[in-house]
Design a protein around this motif. Structure first.
Motif, mmCIF file in Angstrom:
data_model
loop_
_atom_site.group_PDB
_atom_site.id
_atom_site.type_symbol
_atom_site.label_atom_id
_atom_site.label_comp_id
_atom_site.label_asym_id
_atom_site.label_seq_id
_atom_site.Cartn_x
_atom_site.Cartn_y
_atom_site.Cartn_z
ATOM 1 N N UNK A 1 0.842 -1.197 0.000
ATOM 2 C CA UNK A 1 0.000 0.000 0.000
ATOM 3 C C UNK A 1 0.880 1.251 0.000
ATOM 4 N N UNK A 2 0.310 2.354 -0.454
ATOM 5 C CA UNK A 2 1.042 3.622 -0.466
ATOM 6 C C UNK A 2 1.352 4.074 0.957
ATOM 7 N N UNK A 3 2.500 4.720 1.106
ATOM 8 C CA UNK A 3 2.848 5.317 2.385
ATOM 9 C C UNK A 3 2.120 6.651 2.523
ATOM 10 N N UNK A 4 2.148 7.208 3.713
ATOM 11 C CA UNK A 4 1.525 8.518 3.937
ATOM 12 C C UNK A 4 2.180 9.561 3.039
ATOM 13 N N UNK A 5 3.492 9.512 2.895
ATOM 14 C CA UNK A 5 4.191 10.477 2.040
ATOM 15 C C UNK A 5 3.808 10.313 0.574
ATOM 16 N N UNK A 6 3.646 9.074 0.128
ATOM 17 C CA UNK A 6 3.244 8.839 -1.256
ATOM 18 C C UNK A 6 1.828 9.361 -1.512
ATOM 19 N N UNK A 7 0.927 9.140 -0.563
ATOM 20 C CA UNK A 7 -0.445 9.658 -0.708
ATOM 21 C C UNK A 7 -0.441 11.179 -0.738
ATOM 22 N N UNK A 8 0.379 11.799 0.091
ATOM 23 C CA UNK A 8 0.476 13.256 0.127
ATOM 24 C C UNK A 8 1.012 13.791 -1.193
ATOM 25 N N UNK A 9 2.074 13.177 -1.714
ATOM 26 C CA UNK A 9 2.632 13.616 -3.005
ATOM 27 C C UNK A 9 1.592 13.491 -4.113
ATOM 28 N N UNK A 10 0.850 12.391 -4.110
ATOM 29 C CA UNK A 10 -0.183 12.181 -5.129
ATOM 30 C C UNK A 10 -1.278 13.247 -5.030
ATOM 31 N N UNK A 11 -1.693 13.561 -3.821
ATOM 32 C CA UNK A 11 -2.721 14.588 -3.619
ATOM 33 C C UNK A 11 -2.218 15.950 -4.079
ATOM 34 N N UNK A 12 -0.961 16.253 -3.781
ATOM 35 C CA UNK A 12 -0.385 17.538 -4.200
ATOM 36 C C UNK A 12 -0.293 17.619 -5.722
ATOM 37 N N UNK A 13 0.089 16.519 -6.379
ATOM 38 C CA UNK A 13 0.139 16.498 -7.835
ATOM 39 C C UNK A 13 -1.248 16.759 -8.415
ATOM 40 N N UNK A 14 -2.263 16.149 -7.816
ATOM 41 C CA UNK A 14 -3.628 16.305 -8.291
ATOM 42 C C UNK A 14 -4.081 17.768 -8.125
ATOM 43 N N UNK A 15 -3.797 18.362 -6.979
ATOM 44 C CA UNK A 15 -4.162 19.753 -6.729
ATOM 45 C C UNK A 15 -3.452 20.656 -7.728
ATOM 46 N N UNK A 16 -2.168 20.410 -7.933
ATOM 47 C CA UNK A 16 -1.398 21.228 -8.873
ATOM 48 C C UNK A 16 -1.892 21.079 -10.307
ATOM 49 N N UNK A 17 -2.250 19.856 -10.699
ATOM 50 C CA UNK A 17 -2.719 19.667 -12.081
ATOM 51 C C UNK A 17 -4.122 20.223 -12.259
ATOM 52 N N UNK A 18 -4.948 20.201 -11.205
ATOM 53 C CA UNK A 18 -6.305 20.775 -11.282
ATOM 54 C C UNK A 18 -6.277 22.293 -11.333
ATOM 55 N N UNK A 19 -5.240 22.900 -10.749
ATOM 56 C CA UNK A 19 -5.204 24.368 -10.696
ATOM 57 C C UNK A 19 -4.572 24.988 -11.945
ATOM 58 N N UNK A 20 -4.030 24.150 -12.828
ATOM 59 C CA UNK A 20 -3.385 24.669 -14.044
ATOM 60 C C UNK A 20 -4.384 24.843 -15.134
#
Length: 84
Positions: free
Chosen positions: A65-84
């Motif tokens: 399973x994903x680690x907490x850091x991996x989930x956080x990075x994925x969420x940040x990527x999603x936020x960044x790609x949604x805001x572009x």
């Protein structure tokens, strides 16, 4: 000697640090049962949280399973790609 497939200590660093923090507090006697300091956990709560975090970590490792850091990075990527 075989090569590591995954560096568990690095991948699950945040989860391991959470466990280490609980153990450190217990080691120092920083629990309400001893200090009577508001904001510190009762011993049974700290032990329960430790058990929960260990079980969570074991589950994540066994099931890749994903680690907490991996989930956080994925969420940040999603936020960044949604805001572009």
């Amino acid at each position: 000697m075989t090569e590591k497939k995954v560096d568990i200590a690095e991948r699950y660093r945040r989860e391991i640090l959470d466990i280490e923090n609980i153990l450190r507090d217990l080691e120092k006697g920083q629990i309400y049962d001893i200090t009577k300091t508001p904001g510190q956990p009762y011993l049974h709560n700290a032990v329960g949280k430790l058990r929960e975090k260990l079980n969570d970590l074991i589950f994540k490792v066994e099931n890749d399973e994903q680690s907490a850091n991996e989930r956080l990075r994925e969420a940040m990527r999603k936020v960044n790609s949604d805001s572009v």
